[in-house]
Structures are given as C-alpha cells and as structure tokens.
Design a protein around this motif. Structure first.
Motif, PDB file in Angstrom:
ATOM      1  N   ASN A 136      13.118   7.976   0.166  1.00 20.64           N
ATOM      2  CA  ASN A 136      14.083   7.159  -0.386  1.00 20.64           C
ATOM      3  C   ASN A 136      13.447   6.290  -1.799  1.00 20.64           C
ATOM      4  N   HIS A 143       3.897   3.508   2.332  1.00 16.07           N
ATOM      5  CA  HIS A 143       3.104   2.182   2.264  1.00 16.07           C
ATOM      6  C   HIS A 143       1.808   2.746   1.494  1.00 16.07           C
ATOM      7  N   TRP A 444      11.222   4.834   9.635  1.00 14.36           N
ATOM      8  CA  TRP A 444      11.057   3.665  10.294  1.00 14.36           C
ATOM      9  C   TRP A 444      11.781   3.556  11.387  1.00 14.36           C
TER      10      TRP A 444
HETATM   11  C1  LIG Z   1       1.013  -3.796   2.771  1.00 11.93           C
HETATM   12  C2  LIG Z   1       0.344  -2.726   3.910  1.00 11.93           C
HETATM   13  C3  LIG Z   1      -0.968  -2.501   3.946  1.00 11.93           C
HETATM   14  C4  LIG Z   1      -1.426  -1.671   4.996  1.00 11.93           C
HETATM   15  N1  LIG Z   1      -2.857  -1.418   5.018  1.00 11.93           N
HETATM   16  C5  LIG Z   1      -3.449  -0.511   5.894  1.00 11.93           C
HETATM   17  C6  LIG Z   1      -4.677  -0.292   5.698  1.00 11.93           C
HETATM   18  O1  LIG Z   1      -5.367  -0.854   5.026  1.00 11.93           O
HETATM   19  N2  LIG Z   1      -5.147   0.607   6.606  1.00 11.93           N
HETATM   20  C7  LIG Z   1      -4.370   1.251   7.629  1.00 11.93           C
HETATM   21  O2  LIG Z   1      -4.829   2.243   8.213  1.00 11.93           O
HETATM   22  N3  LIG Z   1      -2.902   0.831   7.389  1.00 11.93           N
HETATM   23  C8  LIG Z   1      -2.427  -0.003   6.577  1.00 11.93           C
HETATM   24  N4  LIG Z   1      -0.922  -0.225   6.495  1.00 11.93           N
HETATM   25  C9  LIG Z   1      -0.138   0.320   7.630  1.00 11.93           C
HETATM   26  C10 LIG Z   1       0.552   1.628   7.304  1.00 11.93           C
HETATM   27  O3  LIG Z   1       1.823   1.376   7.533  1.00 11.93           O
HETATM   28  C11 LIG Z   1       0.175   3.022   7.806  1.00 11.93           C
HETATM   29  O4  LIG Z   1      -1.409   2.985   7.519  1.00 11.93           O
HETATM   30  C12 LIG Z   1       0.747   4.154   7.446  1.00 11.93           C
HETATM   31  O5  LIG Z   1       0.733   4.283   6.161  1.00 11.93           O
HETATM   32  C13 LIG Z   1       2.261   4.523   7.956  1.00 11.93           C
HETATM   33  O6  LIG Z   1       2.567   5.547   7.325  1.00 11.93           O
HETATM   34  P1  LIG Z   1       4.073   5.921   7.858  1.00 11.93           P
HETATM   35  O7  LIG Z   1       4.104   7.495   7.258  1.00 11.93           O
HETATM   36  O8  LIG Z   1       4.115   6.071   9.376  1.00 11.93           O
HETATM   37  O9  LIG Z   1       4.902   5.015   7.450  1.00 11.93           O
HETATM   38  P2  LIG Z   1       5.564   4.750   5.795  1.00 11.93           P
HETATM   39  O10 LIG Z   1       4.279   4.822   4.940  1.00 11.93           O
HETATM   40  O11 LIG Z   1       6.211   3.484   5.781  1.00 11.93           O
HETATM   41  O12 LIG Z   1       6.436   5.934   5.258  1.00 11.93           O
HETATM   42  C14 LIG Z   1       7.486   5.960   5.890  1.00 11.93           C
HETATM   43  C15 LIG Z   1       8.447   6.479   4.782  1.00 11.93           C
HETATM   44  O13 LIG Z   1       9.901   6.822   5.148  1.00 11.93           O
HETATM   45  C16 LIG Z   1      10.891   6.345   4.263  1.00 11.93           C
HETATM   46  N5  LIG Z   1      12.128   6.277   4.891  1.00 11.93           N
HETATM   47  C17 LIG Z   1      12.766   5.264   5.749  1.00 11.93           C
HETATM   48  N6  LIG Z   1      14.051   5.559   5.724  1.00 11.93           N
HETATM   49  C18 LIG Z   1      14.162   6.848   5.290  1.00 11.93           C
HETATM   50  C19 LIG Z   1      15.476   7.378   5.106  1.00 11.93           C
HETATM   51  N7  LIG Z   1      16.446   7.065   5.644  1.00 11.93           N
HETATM   52  N8  LIG Z   1      15.428   8.343   4.335  1.00 11.93           N
HETATM   53  C20 LIG Z   1      14.260   8.728   3.498  1.00 11.93           C
HETATM   54  N9  LIG Z   1      13.061   8.108   3.701  1.00 11.93           N
HETATM   55  C21 LIG Z   1      13.238   7.025   4.615  1.00 11.93           C
HETATM   56  C22 LIG Z   1      10.201   4.996   3.793  1.00 11.93           C
HETATM   57  O14 LIG Z   1      10.726   4.285   2.653  1.00 11.93           O
HETATM   58  C23 LIG Z   1       8.698   5.343   3.803  1.00 11.93           C
HETATM   59  O15 LIG Z   1       8.355   5.742   2.349  1.00 11.93           O
HETATM   60  C24 LIG Z   1      -0.399  -1.016   5.789  1.00 11.93           C
HETATM   61  C25 LIG Z   1       0.799  -1.100   5.652  1.00 11.93           C
HETATM   62  C26 LIG Z   1       1.233  -2.177   4.446  1.00 11.93           C
HETATM   63  C27 LIG Z   1       2.797  -2.450   4.506  1.00 11.93           C
END
Ligand SMILES: Cc1cc2nc3c(=O)[nH]c(=O)nc-3n(C[C@H](O)[C@H](O)[C@H](O)COP(=O)(O)OP(=O)(O)OC[C@H]3O[C@@H](n4cnc5c(N)ncnc54)[C@H](O)[C@@H]3O)c2cc1C
Length: 652
Positions: A136, A143, A444
């Motif tokens: 999106n 993140h 999420w």
């Molecule tokens: C500010 C911050 C700092 C962090 N620092 C660290 C760190 O230093 N080290 C570490 O290991 N972890 C850190 N984290 C944790 C981080 O969340 C994880 O490391 C990891 O990047 C999560 O990946 P993910 O793919 O599970 O989630 P996300 O990175 O959140 O990716 C999920 C994606 O799905 C998208 N999405 C949601 N709903 C929909 C939909 N309906 N349609 C299309 N797309 C959608 C979201 O917008 C998002 O882009 C941090 C998190 C944050 C917020």
C-alpha cells in the motif's frame, strides 16, 4: 504579530517561514508521492487484459526515498484500509475491474517478511514461479524505510524505520541463511564503523532536562546511557560524567544520589528470595515499581527514566516488566544473582547500513527483480539507485505493485476445495482483482480480519489483538554539526521533550558512501518518540498513541523539532531558522509488533497457546507471515514467519 502567511514572531525565530522541502502534499508532487488517494489522473484509465494500471511508478522522477515531509505511513497510504475498517469502503468502491492476471502466489505486504516469503517460495518452487507483491505504500520495505537528503552536491542517507540487524534472541539458522545469501557479512561491520569519531572529539551522551518537567532547560552529561538507544554502541559516558551529573542535574539531591547508587552499586535488593522467587516477583512488577518500591528511589528518578524504554519497548517504564528490564541490561540488577543468559546478547550479531535494514529490503528486491536494482554486492547496494519503473513489469516473474492496498482476500469457492484465491486491491481510486494459486498475508495482523472475512471468528479475534506500538522517527538535515560539537553531545536523551531521543547517526561508511565527519559537513540527526499514554495497559497505550500520531500534522512536528533543537543546542550557537535544511517525519502509527509481557499477558507465566499462534494458522490456500505472527518486533522474526508461511503452502 503575524506575517502575511500567518507566522508569528516566535515562528519566524524558529524558522517556520523558511523554505525547506516539504513534499508531503498531493498537489504539485504529481509523479513523486503515491497511494490510494493519489489523483487518479496519474493512473492510466482502464486496463487491457493481463495489464496492471499504469501508474506514477513508471515516471523517471519517481523516487520515494528522496521525499521529505510526512513519510513512514505517508498521506494517502492508509485511506482505503481505514475506510474498509469503518465499513464504508465498498459503498463507493464501484465494481472491481478484473486485471485478468493470474499468479502462483500473491503476497500482501512488501516489507521484509513479504519479500523474504517471495524469496523462499522461489527457492522452493524454482525460479519460474510467478509472484505478485501488493504494497500500500509508495515504496517497498515496509518498516525498513530509506530516507535520503540532498545537501549541496552530496547525498545523505538515513533510516526512516528499522535501524539494524540485531535481536535479543540469536538469529535462527533460516534468518542467518538469508543474511548470508544476500552477501551481508555481519562480522565485518566494525570495519565500516568509525568507532572513535565522536569520542575522540569529546562528544558524549547527554541528557536534556526541560524546564516544563524539571524546572530548567539544561544539558547535562549522561553518566549511564541505557541500552537500547540507537547509538548505544558508541554511548560511552564522558570521563567526568558522574561529577557533572551529580553537580548539575536539575532534580532533587536525593534523586541524584539514588541514580548513582542504582547504576553503580551491586546490591541484592531482594536478599530474602532465591533466584527463582526473584524472577517470579520481578515478572509481576513494572520496572518503575521495582525502582520505587524495591530499590526505593526518589520520585524524580522515575521522572528522569520514565521514557528511557521508548526505543526498545514503545512504552515507558510503567509498562515494562522488571524481568524484561533486567534482560535488556537496565541498571539495578547487577547484584541480584539473576540468570543473565537472557541478556541482550546479540550485540555481537549487529549490522547497521546507513539506511538501516532498508538495504536488506533492497538486496531482497535485487534477488527477486535484478533489473530494478543494479549492482552485485551488499556494499554497493548502499548507493545503488533503484529503478522503480522495473518493479512491476509484465515480463518479470516477480512483480511488486506499489500504491496498492489489498481490500479483500477470498477463496474462489469453498476454502477446503478451491484451487484459487481472488484478491481485490485499491489503486489510484479504483479497485482491481487478481487471482493466484496461493496467498500469503505478510501485512499487519490487525488488518487481516477486514481483508479476509471467511476466517474463523476466534482466529480473527486473535489477529485483532496484535496492537502494534506506534513510533515516530524524524530525520532532520542540519547545515553542519557545529552545535553538537560545541555542546559536546553525540546523543541526547530528552525525558519530557517531544522527541525523547536525539541521535547523531552511527558514523558508517560503506561502499561509495561516506558518512559526514567534519564539523562543517551537513548532518542527518535522528529524533525519535514513542507516542503512548503512561498508566494504561500497553495495548491501550498503543491505541491512544496511534490516534495522537494520525492526528498530528507535519507542521506541528516541524515546530516541535525546531523548538526542541533550539532549546537543546542553542548554547552551542544553533539557530533553527538557519541550520535546519530539511525534515522527514516517518510516522508509524502501526510500528513494532506487539510483544507479550508477563505484566499484562497472563499466558506468559501460565502457559498455553498464545494469540499469535492462534492467529497465524493457515486457512485453505492462505497463509500468514509478518512479524506480528511471531509477536516479536524484529527482522529475524519477519524472516522466520515468512519461512513458516511458505512451508505451509508448499507443504515443505
Ligand atoms: C520505527 C521502527 C524501527 C524498527 N527498528 C528495528 C530494528 O532496528 N531491528 C529490527 O530487527 N526490527 C526493527 N523494527 C521492527 C520491524 O517491524 C521488523 O524488523 C520488520 O521490518 C517487520 O517486517 P514485516 O514485513 O513483518 O512488517 P512491515 O515492515 O510492517 O511490512 C508489512 C507491509 O505490509 C503492508 N500492508 C499492510 N496492509 C496491507 C494491505 N492491505 N495491502 C497491501 N499492503 C499492506 C504495510 O504497509 C507494510 O509495508 C522496527 C520497526 C519500526 C516501526
């Protein structure tokens, strides 16, 4: 007194009238910003069969990392999702248009978990598998977000989200395997880090006491930087820090002495209990309570340290269990005879790219769609320019479609027998459908019940309980670092201020990228905050903080940044009107995955199936990845969960 644009004299002093780049508005940014709210004229009207709507991503000017203003969950990225939540989306959506596209796998979410899932799926099924990733936001990585600033003829690279490869738990073999496949040599990190840069110039960690909270604006040496801060690896207290703190900190004299004994003495505060009994007692009390009732500190110590846990936990010490504080290395436990094996033990498995883990996302994209990211090493990726026009080409087996919010995921027929899943997504004000043999929801958890109505109610309830912790990561481009130099600071903990942490970035040079070194070099300062409401349970704190973030304008954040830096660095000659060149505020209303706490989640002590285990069960041809699925806010968890989800659909 207001000028013609409504700025009063205080605003002018802060530089609110200055022209800095604030490209967060939809008008005038035609080809740069993105998402569901983007003027639909930027997307080609209608589709040919098998064709994605042509959008702004194909413009040569489309380059989201260089956008400033409100980033993170930027304007327009969440409107479709929120109207789905409010039950209004389908009222105005119109009939979805069938793109005619069919894939082997569609992944919802282009963060590390979604990208890793695509990587694992290709490995499991052969490089020919056709995969579509829907995201999106206007950029990939979730993140793991890259921010760039242009200052004169140089580019400064910063992190708008995930900071580093690190984890309180050892990286699994699977997660380490991905790191190695991407060519990242974690052990080589020390050679990129200029460890002595700050210390050799007398810059040390400081605490900024503000007059509203502590009665006086004062910058004082921090004698005991808590673990978890971003520059923690370089956070070595200055040689005179204790003398300075004990003489200058504007808190009660008893509180100053209490800080000293808390951080320096090795005392067993619960001598009557054995180690097991201590663990049991500490698991049921907050760190704030431990300090007040067990160590017996003055109330000013709590005011001082209330926000110290923001960067690690997303809440203050009122909501952090004392055992978690002990495991993280907070002071007060050195003489307690606790088992230290849970200590934040992965600092030796640590790697920080200048853009944080966005480089990891970029390396994954390079593996999936090589033509989108030129280069061939884990260091040249730092300065490689991504070609966004290549992300969604019909000829590529893997496609990433940005600015596209999935709004419905359902089996074509009964989940047990269906051979396909149909996914509807909103893009450029329209709704489209695509089909796939399988779908992985790497988005999420709390969004999934709205997307996937056919899931069992108990699973939806478990998914909805994953209240992410909101965070604000602001990058501020300064003309130079002279004020930091003059005040002798490299990182500043600011309890009571809007942003509680102000950090000069780790000085890392990698590949063709050279970090700022000289006092006259432009500098990217990282400021962070965890919006929350002390006193409530963490889930409620996160909900309150999320509302606060969504309703705070960029202008307010900009003003807060200008005020805070002026007050903190003013004694070093800082002038916000002159010295601030650009600001990027990365707001993450849905930030860290919710992590379980012995204080609030009874199954932590009592055992039993956890909500994330209930939530991540596969359903028909749909599997669930993302870091919420493991209830751990770390990159290794995002990868581990992707691995599990791919195993479920490939029956590995
Ligand atoms: C500010 C911050 C700092 C962090 N620092 C660290 C760190 O230093 N080290 C570490 O290991 N972890 C850190 N984290 C944790 C981080 O969340 C994880 O490391 C990891 O990047 C999560 O990946 P993910 O793919 O599970 O989630 P996300 O990175 O959140 O990716 C999920 C994606 O799905 C998208 N999405 C949601 N709903 C929909 C939909 N309906 N349609 C299309 N797309 C959608 C979201 O917008 C998002 O882009 C941090 C998190 C944050 C917020």
């Amino acid at each position: 007194m207001h000028d013609s644009r409504g700025h009063d004299s205080k605003d002018r002093e802060l530089g609110m009238h200055r022209k800095i780049t604030r490209r967060d508005f939809l008008d005038g940014v035609a080809v740069t910003a993105g998402a569901a709210l983007m003027p639909s004229g930027l997307f080609a009207a209608g589709l040919g069969a098998g064709q994605a709507a042509v959008g702004p991503e194909t413009s040569p000017n489309y380059y989201p990392p260089a956008l400033t203003g409100m980033r993170g969950s930027h304007p327009g990225s969440f409107d479709a999702a929120h109207s789905l939540r409010d039950g209004t989306f389908w009222d105005s959506a119109g009939k979805p248009e069938d793109t005619g596209e069919t894939y082997d796998l569609i992944i919802v979410g282009g963060g590390i978990s979604g990208l890793a899932a695509a990587h694992f799926y290709r490995k499991a099924t052969g490089g020919k598998a056709r995969i579509l990733i829907l995201e999106n936001h206007d950029d990939f990585g979730g993140h793991a977000k890259r921010n760039e600033f242009r200052a004169g003829n140089r580019t400064l690279i910063g992190y708008g989200g995930t900071y580093s490869i690190e984890s309180p738990e050892p990286y699994s073999g699977v997660a380490k395997g991905v790191i190695e496949e991407l060519g990242i040599e974690v052990g080589s990190f020390p050679k990129y880090l200029d460890r002595d840069l700050y210390g050799s110039r007398g810059r040390v960690p400081k605490i900024f006491f503000d007059k509203e909270t502590f009665g006086a604006d004062k910058l004082v040496d921090d004698p005991y930087p808590f673990p978890g801060g971003e520059t923690f690896d370089l956070a070595v207290a200055g040689p005179d820090a204790w003398t300075h703190f004990l003489a200058e900190a504007p808190i009660d004299e008893k509180a100053r002495k209490d800080v000293s004994r808390l951080c320096r003495e090795k005392k067993d505060y619960l001598p009557e209990l054995n180690a097991e009994q201590k663990q049991a007692r500490l698991a049921r009390m907050s760190y704030a309570k431990f300090l007040t009732e067990v160590v017996g500190v003055h109330a000013d110590v709590i005011r001082l340290y209330q926000d110290v846990s923001f960067s690690e936990f997303g809440v203050g010490i009122d909501a952090v269990a004392a055992t978690d504080a002990a495991d993280t290395g907070y002071p007060g436990f050195a003489g307690m005879g606790l088992d230290a094996s849970g200590l934040h033990n992965e600092r030796n498995y640590f790697f920080h790219f200048p853009d944080g883990n966005a480089s990891m996302a970029r390396l994954l994209v390079r593996k999936l769609i090589p033509q989108a990211l030129p280069g061939n090493s884990a260091t040249d990726v730092v300065t490689a320019k991504a070609n966004y026009a290549k992300l969604d080409e019909a000829t590529s087996p893997v496609r990433i479609r940005l600015n596209s919010t999935a709004v419905r995921v359902k089996h074509a027929g009964d989940a047990a027998r269906a051979t396909q899943v149909e996914i509807a997504y909103a893009r450029g004000g329209k709704v489209y459908t695509v089909k796939a043999g399988h779908c992985i929801l790497a988005c999420w958890n709390m969004m999934i019940p709205y997307l996937c109505e056919e899931l069992p109610d108990a699973q939806k309830e478990a998914l909805a309980s994953a209240q992410k912790a909101p965070l604000l990561y602001s990058n501020v481009l300064l003309r130079n670092s002279s004020a930091f130099h003059k005040t002798g600071a490299n990182s500043i903990y600011a309890p009571g201020s809007y942003h509680t942490h102000v950090d000069m970035d780790l000085p890392v040079s990698m590949g063709e990228y050279h970090c700022p070194r000289a006092a006259e070099d432009p500098l990217d300062v990282h400021m962070s905050k965890a919006p929350c409401r002390a006193g409530l349970a963490p889930r409620d704190q996160h909900i309150a903080g999320r509302m606060e973030l969504y309703t705070t304008t960029f202008e307010t954040i900009e003003r807060k940044i200008r005020e805070q830096l002026a007050r903190t660095l003013g004694p070093g000659g800082f002038d916000p009107g002159r010295d601030i060149l650009a600001i990027t505020a990365n707001r993450w209303p849905h930030g860290y995955a919710y992590e379980y706490s012995s204080l609030w989640d009874k199954f932590v002590l009592e055992g039993g199936e956890t909500p994330c285990e209930k939530a991540r069960k596969p359903y028909g041809r749909i599997a669930i990845a993302n870091s919420d699925a493991g209830a751990r806010a770390y990159t290794d968890e995002a990868i581990n969960q992707a691995w599990r989800a791919v195993g479920e659909i490939t029956k590995r």
